[in-house]
Design a protein around this motif. Sequence first.
Motif, PDB file in Angstrom:
ATOM      1  N   PHE A   1      67.815 -47.444 -21.325  1.00  0.00           N
ATOM      2  CA  PHE A   1      67.267 -46.369 -20.492  1.00  0.00           C
ATOM      3  C   PHE A   1      66.263 -45.516 -21.276  1.00  0.00           C
ATOM      4  N   LEU A   2      66.581 -45.219 -22.537  1.00  0.00           N
ATOM      5  CA  LEU A   2      65.687 -44.411 -23.360  1.00  0.00           C
ATOM      6  C   LEU A   2      64.363 -45.132 -23.608  1.00  0.00           C
ATOM      7  N   LEU A   3      64.433 -46.447 -23.812  1.00  0.00           N
ATOM      8  CA  LEU A   3      63.208 -47.226 -24.006  1.00  0.00           C
ATOM      9  C   LEU A   3      62.380 -47.239 -22.728  1.00  0.00           C
ATOM     10  N   MET A   4      63.060 -47.377 -21.586  1.00  0.00           N
ATOM     11  CA  MET A   4      62.358 -47.353 -20.310  1.00  0.00           C
ATOM     12  C   MET A   4      61.675 -46.004 -20.098  1.00  0.00           C
ATOM     13  N   ALA A   5      62.385 -44.918 -20.420  1.00  0.00           N
ATOM     14  CA  ALA A   5      61.817 -43.579 -20.271  1.00  0.00           C
ATOM     15  C   ALA A   5      60.616 -43.387 -21.199  1.00  0.00           C
ATOM     16  N   ALA A   6      60.731 -43.939 -22.428  1.00  0.00           N
ATOM     17  CA  ALA A   6      59.636 -43.820 -23.388  1.00  0.00           C
ATOM     18  C   ALA A   6      58.385 -44.523 -22.873  1.00  0.00           C
TER      19      ALA A   6
ATOM     20  N   ASN B   1      65.398 -55.707 -27.984  1.00  0.00           N
ATOM     21  CA  ASN B   1      65.376 -54.762 -26.869  1.00  0.00           C
ATOM     22  C   ASN B   1      63.988 -54.152 -26.707  1.00  0.00           C
ATOM     23  N   LEU B   2      63.427 -53.734 -27.830  1.00  0.00           N
ATOM     24  CA  LEU B   2      62.118 -53.085 -27.835  1.00  0.00           C
ATOM     25  C   LEU B   2      61.049 -54.031 -27.309  1.00  0.00           C
ATOM     26  N   VAL B   3      61.072 -55.261 -27.804  1.00  0.00           N
ATOM     27  CA  VAL B   3      60.078 -56.253 -27.382  1.00  0.00           C
ATOM     28  C   VAL B   3      60.193 -56.530 -25.889  1.00  0.00           C
ATOM     29  N   PHE B   4      61.442 -56.638 -25.393  1.00  0.00           N
ATOM     30  CA  PHE B   4      61.635 -56.906 -23.968  1.00  0.00           C
ATOM     31  C   PHE B   4      61.031 -55.800 -23.114  1.00  0.00           C
ATOM     32  N   TRP B   5      61.368 -54.567 -23.426  1.00  0.00           N
ATOM     33  CA  TRP B   5      60.902 -53.469 -22.583  1.00  0.00           C
ATOM     34  C   TRP B   5      59.392 -53.291 -22.650  1.00  0.00           C
ATOM     35  N   ILE B   6      58.819 -53.519 -23.833  1.00  0.00           N
ATOM     36  CA  ILE B   6      57.361 -53.383 -23.954  1.00  0.00           C
ATOM     37  C   ILE B   6      56.644 -54.519 -23.235  1.00  0.00           C
ATOM     38  N   SER B   7      57.136 -55.751 -23.436  1.00  0.00           N
ATOM     39  CA  SER B   7      56.448 -56.906 -22.855  1.00  0.00           C
ATOM     40  C   SER B   7      56.602 -56.951 -21.338  1.00  0.00           C
ATOM     41  N   VAL B   8      57.836 -56.792 -20.858  1.00  0.00           N
ATOM     42  CA  VAL B   8      58.076 -56.897 -19.419  1.00  0.00           C
ATOM     43  C   VAL B   8      57.675 -55.627 -18.693  1.00  0.00           C
ATOM     44  N   PHE B   9      58.208 -54.491 -19.133  1.00  0.00           N
ATOM     45  CA  PHE B   9      57.957 -53.257 -18.400  1.00  0.00           C
ATOM     46  C   PHE B   9      56.661 -52.571 -18.812  1.00  0.00           C
ATOM     47  N   GLY B  10      56.164 -52.877 -19.997  1.00  0.00           N
ATOM     48  CA  GLY B  10      54.849 -52.361 -20.358  1.00  0.00           C
ATOM     49  C   GLY B  10      53.797 -52.909 -19.421  1.00  0.00           C
ATOM     50  N   THR B  11      53.894 -54.215 -19.152  1.00  0.00           N
ATOM     51  CA  THR B  11      52.964 -54.862 -18.224  1.00  0.00           C
ATOM     52  C   THR B  11      53.154 -54.341 -16.810  1.00  0.00           C
ATOM     53  N   PHE B  12      54.425 -54.240 -16.396  1.00  0.00           N
ATOM     54  CA  PHE B  12      54.719 -53.760 -15.046  1.00  0.00           C
ATOM     55  C   PHE B  12      54.244 -52.327 -14.858  1.00  0.00           C
ATOM     56  N   LEU B  13      54.436 -51.510 -15.904  1.00  0.00           N
ATOM     57  CA  LEU B  13      54.028 -50.107 -15.824  1.00  0.00           C
ATOM     58  C   LEU B  13      52.520 -49.989 -15.669  1.00  0.00           C
ATOM     59  N   SER B  14      51.795 -50.793 -16.425  1.00  0.00           N
ATOM     60  CA  SER B  14      50.332 -50.747 -16.351  1.00  0.00           C
ATOM     61  C   SER B  14      49.842 -51.094 -14.951  1.00  0.00           C
ATOM     62  N   SER B  15      50.417 -52.149 -14.376  1.00  0.00           N
ATOM     63  CA  SER B  15      49.994 -52.560 -13.039  1.00  0.00           C
ATOM     64  C   SER B  15      50.417 -51.542 -11.986  1.00  0.00           C
ATOM     65  N   SER B  16      51.604 -50.940 -12.174  1.00  0.00           N
ATOM     66  CA  SER B  16      52.093 -49.940 -11.217  1.00  0.00           C
ATOM     67  C   SER B  16      51.193 -48.713 -11.213  1.00  0.00           C
ATOM     68  N   PHE B  17      50.831 -48.256 -12.413  1.00  0.00           N
ATOM     69  CA  PHE B  17      49.975 -47.085 -12.515  1.00  0.00           C
ATOM     70  C   PHE B  17      48.580 -47.379 -11.986  1.00  0.00           C
ATOM     71  N   ALA B  18      48.127 -48.630 -12.200  1.00  0.00           N
ATOM     72  CA  ALA B  18      46.807 -49.010 -11.695  1.00  0.00           C
ATOM     73  C   ALA B  18      46.775 -48.947 -10.170  1.00  0.00           C
ATOM     74  N   GLU B  19      47.952 -49.234  -9.568  1.00  0.00           N
ATOM     75  CA  GLU B  19      48.057 -49.176  -8.110  1.00  0.00           C
ATOM     76  C   GLU B  19      48.470 -47.791  -7.632  1.00  0.00           C
TER      77      GLU B  19
END
Length: 208
Positions: free
Chosen positions: A50-55, A123-141
């Motif tokens: 959760f903390l990584l997701m929040a970060a 854990n760090l790699v997962f959240w950055i790779s999966v949710f970093g990409t998802f976050l970028s696309s979400s914010f773009a939309e």
Amino acid sequence: MISIFLTNLLLGFSIALPVGTVTIEMTKQGLKNGFWHGWMVGVGGMTVDFLLMAALFLGLAPILAAPAIQTGMWLLGAIFLMYIAYDSIKNADKQITLAGKKTTKKLASSYKNGLLVAVSPSNLVFWISVFGTFLSSSFAEGSELSFIVAGLGVLAGIQVHDIGLMSIVAGTRKVMNETVVKWVSIGAGLVLSYFAIVFFVRFLSRIF
């Protein structure tokens, strides 16, 4: 939004299935002290998630992706895992509470173990790779809500896995004696030691 939640719930469940450090510690604590202690290890691990997701949501992805940060996490992960492994082997025959008896171990201690074993670069790699990409696309939309729903879905999927696993462990525990539980604890300690060594080797490979 429902489809995003369900898709990511399945993702969370899937990533929790492979046996890792958190699963090993959950199983050990579940066998020694019951369902709630094993589950609290999982809650500790999910707190790190959760903390990584929040970060990531707060825009710290570039910092978390920095080589120096990831190198430091390999070392921290190795230290924490070796500590848990040592404790697991040293106290293998202690704090064993068979089914039907009341445990003296505090839930906060199991939660702390979950936090420590979850401090992992994987854990760090997962959240950055999966949710970093998802976050970028979400914010773009222009949709921050999509990222939040997806994150909650993943966390829910992890919880489904943890509750299911601990239910199985709780049932298995009823037919185990102290000797079996002791050797399971020693085995868990040895496996965690292996992970600690792997983490430390990865740390060394990054600095030399």
